[in-house]
Design an enzyme around this catalytic site. Structure first.
Site, short mmCIF file in Angstrom:
data_model
loop_
_atom_site.label_atom_id
_atom_site.label_comp_id
_atom_site.label_asym_id
_atom_site.label_seq_id
_atom_site.Cartn_x
_atom_site.Cartn_y
_atom_site.Cartn_z
N ARG A 136 11.35 3.85 3.52
CA ARG A 136 10.92 2.87 4.53
C ARG A 136 12.14 2.04 4.91
O ARG A 136 12.86 1.55 4.02
CB ARG A 136 9.81 1.97 3.99
CG ARG A 136 9.53 0.81 4.93
CD ARG A 136 8.30 0.04 4.55
NE ARG A 136 7.08 0.77 4.88
CZ ARG A 136 5.86 0.23 4.88
NH1 ARG A 136 5.71 -1.02 4.54
NH2 ARG A 136 4.80 0.96 5.19
N ARG A 160 0.79 -1.22 0.00
CA ARG A 160 0.00 0.00 0.00
C ARG A 160 0.83 1.28 0.00
O ARG A 160 0.59 2.18 -0.79
CB ARG A 160 -0.91 0.07 1.24
CG ARG A 160 -2.21 -0.64 1.11
CD ARG A 160 -2.63 -1.17 2.45
NE ARG A 160 -1.69 -2.22 2.82
CZ ARG A 160 -1.83 -3.49 2.46
NH1 ARG A 160 -2.90 -3.86 1.81
NH2 ARG A 160 -0.94 -4.40 2.77
N THR A 161 1.75 1.36 0.92
CA THR A 161 2.43 2.64 1.10
C THR A 161 3.19 3.03 -0.16
O THR A 161 3.05 4.14 -0.67
CB THR A 161 3.35 2.60 2.34
OG1 THR A 161 2.57 2.16 3.45
CG2 THR A 161 3.95 3.95 2.64
N LYS A 164 26.25 -4.05 -1.98
CA LYS A 164 27.71 -3.90 -2.04
C LYS A 164 28.26 -3.26 -0.78
O LYS A 164 29.45 -3.00 -0.67
CB LYS A 164 28.10 -3.05 -3.26
CG LYS A 164 27.65 -3.61 -4.58
CD LYS A 164 28.09 -2.66 -5.70
CE LYS A 164 27.51 -3.07 -7.04
NZ LYS A 164 27.72 -2.03 -8.07
N HIS A 212 5.00 5.78 11.61
CA HIS A 212 4.51 5.70 10.23
C HIS A 212 3.57 6.90 10.05
O HIS A 212 2.36 6.76 10.04
CB HIS A 212 3.77 4.37 10.05
CG HIS A 212 3.47 4.00 8.63
ND1 HIS A 212 3.56 4.88 7.58
CD2 HIS A 212 3.04 2.83 8.10
CE1 HIS A 212 3.20 4.26 6.45
NE2 HIS A 212 2.89 3.01 6.75
C1 NCD Z 1 1.59 -1.15 8.15
C2 NCD Z 1 3.08 -1.00 8.31
O1 NCD Z 1 3.84 -1.23 7.36
O2 NCD Z 1 3.46 -0.58 9.39
N1 NCD Z 1 1.21 -1.32 6.81
C3 NCD Z 1 0.92 -0.18 6.08
O3 NCD Z 1 1.78 0.59 5.76
N2 NCD Z 1 -0.36 0.05 5.78
C4 NCD Z 1 0.96 -2.11 9.06
C5 NCD Z 1 1.48 -3.53 9.14
O4 NCD Z 1 2.40 -3.92 8.42
O5 NCD Z 1 0.93 -4.27 9.94
#
Ligand code: NCD
Length: 308
Positions: free
Chosen positions: A108, A58-59, A87, A136
């Site tokens: 991320r 999703r993100t 590397k 997040h």
């Molecule tokens: C979440 C995350 O990556 O923290 N997912 C997201 O970005 N919607 C929640 C999760 O992984 O449980």
């Protein structure tokens, strides 16, 4: 447009933003709604780089979708395999390289503090798309946007967060963000997955917070039932995970005991904490929540890139 200035700013933690600033971002997401299908050339010629050192569906895709809808371009990597990280390149160098290719970086990373460090090295805005178990922030913003859109307001709500409040970064950011509003928080988890101490301490100074281990006991009180996945990948000891996995499971029948207008949210992905029989209930809003992630990120990109 008047309002707080976001141009060039990093989005590392929701704690960096006042309520006025958060409300401004939510307002921009609303402005983006008609552009979601129609598209726009607002960010034509701008490039966003996604640096994903951890799994995501999703993100990453919603950031790419948001950028593309506004006429911009996205590039990046979804895993470190095949990149110079293999590397031995360090994060600071990766950031100082990729910022030469893009106007905004979306990162991320499994390590807490990674997004903050990236922001210190980069001269373009850095957006934290998840820093280990820590935060997040863009998920919290889209969660707030979903509450406001579905329930008309955030003030006055009783919000239950259920599941892994220790390792779940979405609930950390969301709790910080909600502490700027007049809400009550119900933190429901097994004992070993209680809300991170530093979050609990800060948030409970500002709003009413109650901890509990029982979901059933609190079904009647909640306006928002925010379910979360037990974060298996963050456990040092898998035997501990085995003890708490499957602690909560929301089923359709539970919803007959909730407030008439209550909503069920989940950052997704789900494992087994929300039964598929909930999906067809009018209370279920987790797929709408996903869609809201696109408009929210459209607004955020427009703001940090200085066109809104
Ligand atoms: C979440 C995350 O990556 O923290 N997912 C997201 O970005 N919607 C929640 C999760 O992984 O449980």
């Amino acid at each position: 447009m008047s309002g707080p200035s976001f141009a060039g700013r990093d989005i590392v933690s929701v704690r960096d933003f006042s309520r006025r600033e958060i409300d401004h971002v939510l307002g921009m997401a609303e402005v983006m709604e008609p552009l979601l299908r129609k598209g726009s050339d607002m960010l034509h010629g701008r490039i966003m780089a996604t640096l994903f050192f951890e799994a995501s569906t999703r993100t990453r895709l919603s950031f790419e979708s948001a950028m593309t809808r506004l006429g911009g371009t996205a590039l990046g990597f979804a895993e470190t395999k095949g990149t110079s990280v293999e590397k031995g390149e360090n994060l600071a160098d990766t950031v100082r390289v990729v910022e030469r290719y893009a106007d905004v970086l979306v990162i991320r990373h499994p390590l807490e503090g990674a997004a903050r460090m990236a922001a210190e090295f980069a001269s373009v805005p850095v957006i934290n798309a998840g820093s280990g178990a820590e935060e997040h922030p863009t998920q919290a913003l889209l969660d707030l946007y979903t509450m406001r859109k579905e329930l008309g307001t955030i003030d006055g709500l009783t919000i239950g967060m259920i599941g892994d409040l220790r390792y779940g970064r979405t609930v950390h950011s969301l709790a910080y963000a909600l502490s700027q509003y007049k809400v009550k928080l119900l933190l429901i988890s097994p004992d070993i997955l209680r809300m991170r101490r530093e979050v609990l301490e800060e948030v409970s100074k500002k709003i009413d917070v109650e901890e509990s281990a029982s979901l059933k006991e609190h079904l009647k009180e909640m306006d928002v039932i925010y379910m979360t996945r037990v974060q298996k990948e963050r456990f040092a000891d898998l035997q501990e995970y085995e003890k708490v996995k499957g602690s909560y499971r929301l089923i359709a029948e539970d919803l007959s005991k909730t407030k008439k207008n209550s909503i069920v949210m989940h950052p997704l992905p789900r494992v087994d904490e929300v039964d598929p029989d909930v999906d067809s209930s009018p209370h279920a809003k987790y797929f709408q929540q996903v869609g809201n992630g696109v408009v929210l990120r459209m607004g955020l990109l427009g703001l940090v890139l200085g066109v809104l």
